[in-house]
Design an enzyme around this catalytic site. Structure first.
Site, short mmCIF file in Angstrom:
data_model
loop_
_atom_site.label_atom_id
_atom_site.label_comp_id
_atom_site.label_asym_id
_atom_site.label_seq_id
_atom_site.Cartn_x
_atom_site.Cartn_y
_atom_site.Cartn_z
NE ARG A 1 -23.32 -15.69 24.24
CZ ARG A 1 -22.32 -15.36 25.12
NH1 ARG A 1 -21.82 -14.50 25.60
NH2 ARG A 1 -21.44 -16.65 25.09
CG HIS B 1 -7.85 -7.46 20.90
ND1 HIS B 1 -8.13 -8.42 21.77
CD2 HIS B 1 -6.80 -7.99 20.25
CE1 HIS B 1 -7.67 -9.55 21.59
NE2 HIS B 1 -6.80 -9.09 20.57
C1 GRF Z 1 -7.02 -4.31 28.10
O1 GRF Z 1 -5.75 -4.99 27.92
C2 GRF Z 1 -7.83 -4.53 26.89
O2 GRF Z 1 -7.37 -4.27 25.78
C3 GRF Z 1 -8.29 -5.82 27.11
O3 GRF Z 1 -8.59 -6.21 28.42
C4 GRF Z 1 -7.62 -5.46 29.11
C5 GRF Z 1 -8.56 -4.67 30.20
O4 GRF Z 1 -7.56 -3.73 31.08
N1 GRF Z 1 -9.65 -6.11 26.51
P1 GRF Z 1 -8.36 -2.73 32.01
O5 GRF Z 1 -9.39 -3.50 32.65
O6 GRF Z 1 -9.00 -1.68 31.01
O7 GRF Z 1 -7.25 -2.22 32.73
#
Ligand code: GRF
Length: 210
Positions: free
Chosen positions: A66, A110
């Site tokens: 990582r 999120h």
């Molecule tokens: C979104 O729901 C975001 O909140 C989460 O992962 C998803 C990504 O969707 N972290 P996208 O690739 O931006 O369409």
């Protein structure tokens, strides 16, 4: 702070698209210096290319651990003089090699009202729990998953006949609205971290504080 963004993705890239659109429509005063994916097949890369943005794929398996991977990410982002790193569906924990290179300068979105429902499948978690309200959260990234001071949140109702898909779609509308807004707030400065709170100077003045 300059206003150059680095966006990290793993998949569809709809949040990336909302940032691209906000920049294009001048709702967000920023530029996207580079979009990096840990998955070369991520559809979001095509969105970046279509917008004329530099793209790069860095696969974790090509690095020994990582630290080495996050160090490579930090090197690329530093070389482009990125001021703020935006995780937009980037499905990896971020370690010290990247966190220390961009202290308080990494944002994540999120699909829940944190601290409820961190981790994967947040929309399904909310539905299964029987929550009546869920939403979206933009927060500064720390070493803990879906932790860190909250910049903006937006709530949406969970309806009786919701499926994971309908709830996710309702939350996504809010994600696309608040992520560009939160990026602008962070870039504008005039905030500090107090305890685990993200405190804007303007909030303090309104509240009668200093
Ligand atoms: C979104 O729901 C975001 O909140 C989460 O992962 C998803 C990504 O969707 N972290 P996208 O690739 O931006 O369409």
């Amino acid at each position: 702070m300059n206003r150059r963004l680095g966006v990290l993705i793993s998949g569809r890239g709809s949040n990336l698209q909302s940032i691209i659109d906000a920049v294009r429509e001048r709702k967000l005063d920023a530029s996207i210096a580079i979009v990096i994916s840990n998955r070369p097949e991520a559809p979001g890369l095509e969105r970046a290319r279509a917008a004329g943005i530099e793209t790069m794929s860095l696969r974790a398996r090509d690095y020994r651990d990582r630290d080495a991977y996050d160090g490579a990410l930090a090197d690329v982002l530093k070389a482009r003089e990125v001021a703020l790193v935006c995780l937009a569906g980037f499905m990896r924990l971020v370690g010290p090699a990247l966190l220390d290179a961009f202290p308080q300068r990494i944002l994540n979105i999120h699909p829940s009202l944190l601290p409820a429902f961190p981790g994967l499948d947040a929309q399904r978690q909310a539905l299964d729990w029987g929550a009546r309200v869920s939403g979206a959260t933009v927060h500064l990234v720390t070493a803990e998953l879906d932790d860190g001071p909250i910049v903006l949140q937006s709530a949406v109702p969970v309806l009786g006949d919701d499926s994971v898909e309908t709830l996710a779609a309702r939350i996504l509308v809010e994600e696309h609205r608040i992520y560009p807004e939160a990026i602008g707030v962070v870039l504008d400065g005039g905030w500090s971290i107090v305890g685990r709170r993200f405190v804007r100077q303007a909030d303090r003045i309104q509240a009668g504080g200093v």
